[in-house]
Design a protein around this motif. Structure first.
Motif, short mmCIF file in Angstrom:
data_model
loop_
_atom_site.label_atom_id
_atom_site.label_comp_id
_atom_site.label_asym_id
_atom_site.label_seq_id
_atom_site.Cartn_x
_atom_site.Cartn_y
_atom_site.Cartn_z
N ASN A 266 -8.53 -2.67 -5.59
CA ASN A 266 -8.60 -1.28 -5.20
C ASN A 266 -7.80 -1.10 -3.92
O ASN A 266 -8.31 -1.33 -2.83
CB ASN A 266 -10.05 -0.85 -5.01
CG ASN A 266 -10.17 0.62 -4.67
OD1 ASN A 266 -9.28 1.41 -4.98
ND2 ASN A 266 -11.27 0.98 -4.04
N ALA A 267 -6.53 -0.72 -4.06
CA ALA A 267 -5.68 -0.52 -2.88
C ALA A 267 -6.05 0.80 -2.22
O ALA A 267 -6.38 1.78 -2.89
CB ALA A 267 -4.22 -0.51 -3.29
N TYR A 268 -6.01 0.83 -0.90
CA TYR A 268 -6.36 2.02 -0.14
C TYR A 268 -5.45 2.10 1.08
O TYR A 268 -4.86 1.10 1.49
CB TYR A 268 -7.83 1.97 0.28
CG TYR A 268 -8.18 0.73 1.07
CD1 TYR A 268 -8.05 0.69 2.45
CD2 TYR A 268 -8.62 -0.42 0.43
CE1 TYR A 268 -8.34 -0.46 3.17
CE2 TYR A 268 -8.92 -1.58 1.14
CZ TYR A 268 -8.79 -1.58 2.52
OH TYR A 268 -9.07 -2.72 3.22
N ASN A 269 -5.33 3.29 1.65
CA ASN A 269 -4.48 3.46 2.82
C ASN A 269 -5.02 2.65 3.99
O ASN A 269 -6.20 2.73 4.32
CB ASN A 269 -4.36 4.94 3.19
CG ASN A 269 -3.33 5.61 2.35
OD1 ASN A 269 -2.29 5.04 2.06
ND2 ASN A 269 -3.60 6.82 1.93
N GLY A 270 -4.14 1.86 4.58
CA GLY A 270 -4.52 1.00 5.69
C GLY A 270 -4.96 -0.38 5.26
O GLY A 270 -5.39 -1.17 6.09
N ILE A 271 -4.82 -0.71 3.98
CA ILE A 271 -5.20 -2.03 3.50
C ILE A 271 -4.27 -3.07 4.14
O ILE A 271 -3.07 -2.83 4.28
CB ILE A 271 -5.12 -2.11 1.96
CG1 ILE A 271 -5.71 -3.42 1.44
CG2 ILE A 271 -3.69 -1.93 1.47
CD1 ILE A 271 -5.86 -3.46 -0.09
N PRO A 272 -4.81 -4.21 4.59
CA PRO A 272 -3.92 -5.25 5.09
C PRO A 272 -2.93 -5.66 3.99
O PRO A 272 -3.33 -5.91 2.84
CB PRO A 272 -4.86 -6.40 5.44
CG PRO A 272 -6.17 -5.73 5.71
CD PRO A 272 -6.22 -4.58 4.74
N ALA A 273 -1.66 -5.69 4.31
CA ALA A 273 -0.62 -6.00 3.32
C ALA A 273 -0.87 -7.34 2.64
O ALA A 273 -0.55 -7.51 1.47
CB ALA A 273 0.75 -5.97 3.97
N THR A 274 -1.48 -8.27 3.34
CA THR A 274 -1.77 -9.58 2.77
C THR A 274 -2.80 -9.51 1.65
O THR A 274 -2.88 -10.41 0.83
CB THR A 274 -2.26 -10.55 3.86
OG1 THR A 274 -3.38 -9.95 4.54
CG2 THR A 274 -1.16 -10.85 4.86
N GLU A 275 -3.60 -8.45 1.59
CA GLU A 275 -4.62 -8.31 0.55
C GLU A 275 -4.06 -7.71 -0.74
O GLU A 275 -4.78 -7.60 -1.73
CB GLU A 275 -5.78 -7.45 1.06
CG GLU A 275 -6.61 -8.15 2.11
CD GLU A 275 -7.81 -7.33 2.55
OE1 GLU A 275 -8.22 -6.42 1.80
OE2 GLU A 275 -8.33 -7.61 3.63
N LEU A 276 -2.78 -7.35 -0.73
CA LEU A 276 -2.18 -6.77 -1.92
C LEU A 276 -1.76 -7.82 -2.94
O LEU A 276 -1.34 -7.48 -4.04
CB LEU A 276 -0.98 -5.90 -1.54
CG LEU A 276 -1.33 -4.63 -0.77
CD1 LEU A 276 -0.07 -3.94 -0.30
CD2 LEU A 276 -2.19 -3.72 -1.63
N GLY A 277 -1.88 -9.08 -2.57
CA GLY A 277 -1.57 -10.15 -3.50
C GLY A 277 -0.08 -10.39 -3.65
O GLY A 277 0.70 -10.15 -2.73
N ASP A 278 0.29 -10.83 -4.83
CA ASP A 278 1.67 -11.23 -5.10
C ASP A 278 2.50 -10.01 -5.51
O ASP A 278 2.67 -9.73 -6.68
CB ASP A 278 1.68 -12.29 -6.20
CG ASP A 278 3.07 -12.87 -6.41
OD1 ASP A 278 3.86 -12.87 -5.45
OD2 ASP A 278 3.34 -13.33 -7.53
N VAL A 279 2.97 -9.27 -4.50
CA VAL A 279 3.85 -8.12 -4.76
C VAL A 279 5.23 -8.45 -4.20
O VAL A 279 5.39 -9.30 -3.33
CB VAL A 279 3.30 -6.82 -4.14
CG1 VAL A 279 1.97 -6.45 -4.74
CG2 VAL A 279 3.21 -6.92 -2.63
N THR A 280 6.22 -7.77 -4.72
CA THR A 280 7.59 -7.99 -4.27
C THR A 280 7.98 -6.86 -3.33
O THR A 280 8.12 -5.71 -3.76
CB THR A 280 8.56 -8.02 -5.47
OG1 THR A 280 8.14 -9.07 -6.35
CG2 THR A 280 9.99 -8.27 -5.01
N TRP A 281 8.13 -7.19 -2.06
CA TRP A 281 8.52 -6.21 -1.06
C TRP A 281 10.03 -6.02 -1.07
O TRP A 281 10.77 -6.99 -1.22
CB TRP A 281 8.04 -6.65 0.32
CG TRP A 281 6.55 -6.61 0.44
CD1 TRP A 281 5.69 -7.66 0.28
CD2 TRP A 281 5.74 -5.46 0.68
NE1 TRP A 281 4.40 -7.22 0.43
CE2 TRP A 281 4.40 -5.88 0.68
CE3 TRP A 281 6.02 -4.11 0.92
CZ2 TRP A 281 3.34 -5.00 0.91
CZ3 TRP A 281 4.96 -3.24 1.13
CH2 TRP A 281 3.64 -3.69 1.13
N GLN A 282 10.44 -4.80 -0.91
CA GLN A 282 11.87 -4.46 -0.94
C GLN A 282 12.18 -3.62 0.29
O GLN A 282 11.42 -2.73 0.65
CB GLN A 282 12.15 -3.66 -2.20
CG GLN A 282 13.55 -3.15 -2.34
CD GLN A 282 13.72 -2.32 -3.62
OE1 GLN A 282 12.92 -2.40 -4.54
NE2 GLN A 282 14.77 -1.54 -3.63
#
Length: 77
Positions: free
Chosen positions: A2-18
């Motif tokens: 459950n992503a929410y505004n202000g979530i620590p980026a590290t808690e988003l798991g394996d995502v590809t940042w661009q």
């Protein structure tokens, strides 16, 4: 997840940042990542473990298309 505004980026798991090709060598740029539910996470590249803001696809479309149309040109330095 459950992503929410202000979530620590590290808690988003394996995502590809661009980030933009216009990003400079010291990392002053915003990074974006598509999440599994189709929403878009945005983080500050200088603080990659910091908070991420979560936007809908429609919100990101409005931002990017508005930028392309020059809506934010008054903010350029």
């Amino acid at each position: 997840m459950n992503a929410y505004n202000g979530i620590p980026a590290t808690e988003l798991g394996d995502v590809t940042w661009q980030k933009s090709r216009r990003s400079n060598s010291i990392g002053n740029c915003v990074e974006m990542a598509r999440l599994s539910d189709g929403s878009i996470a945005v983080r500050n590249s200088r603080f990659p473990d910091g908070p991420a803001l979560i936007y809908t696809q429609a919100e990101i479309n409005a931002l990017i298309l508005g930028a392309k149309d020059g809506d934010f040109d008054n903010l350029l330095g």
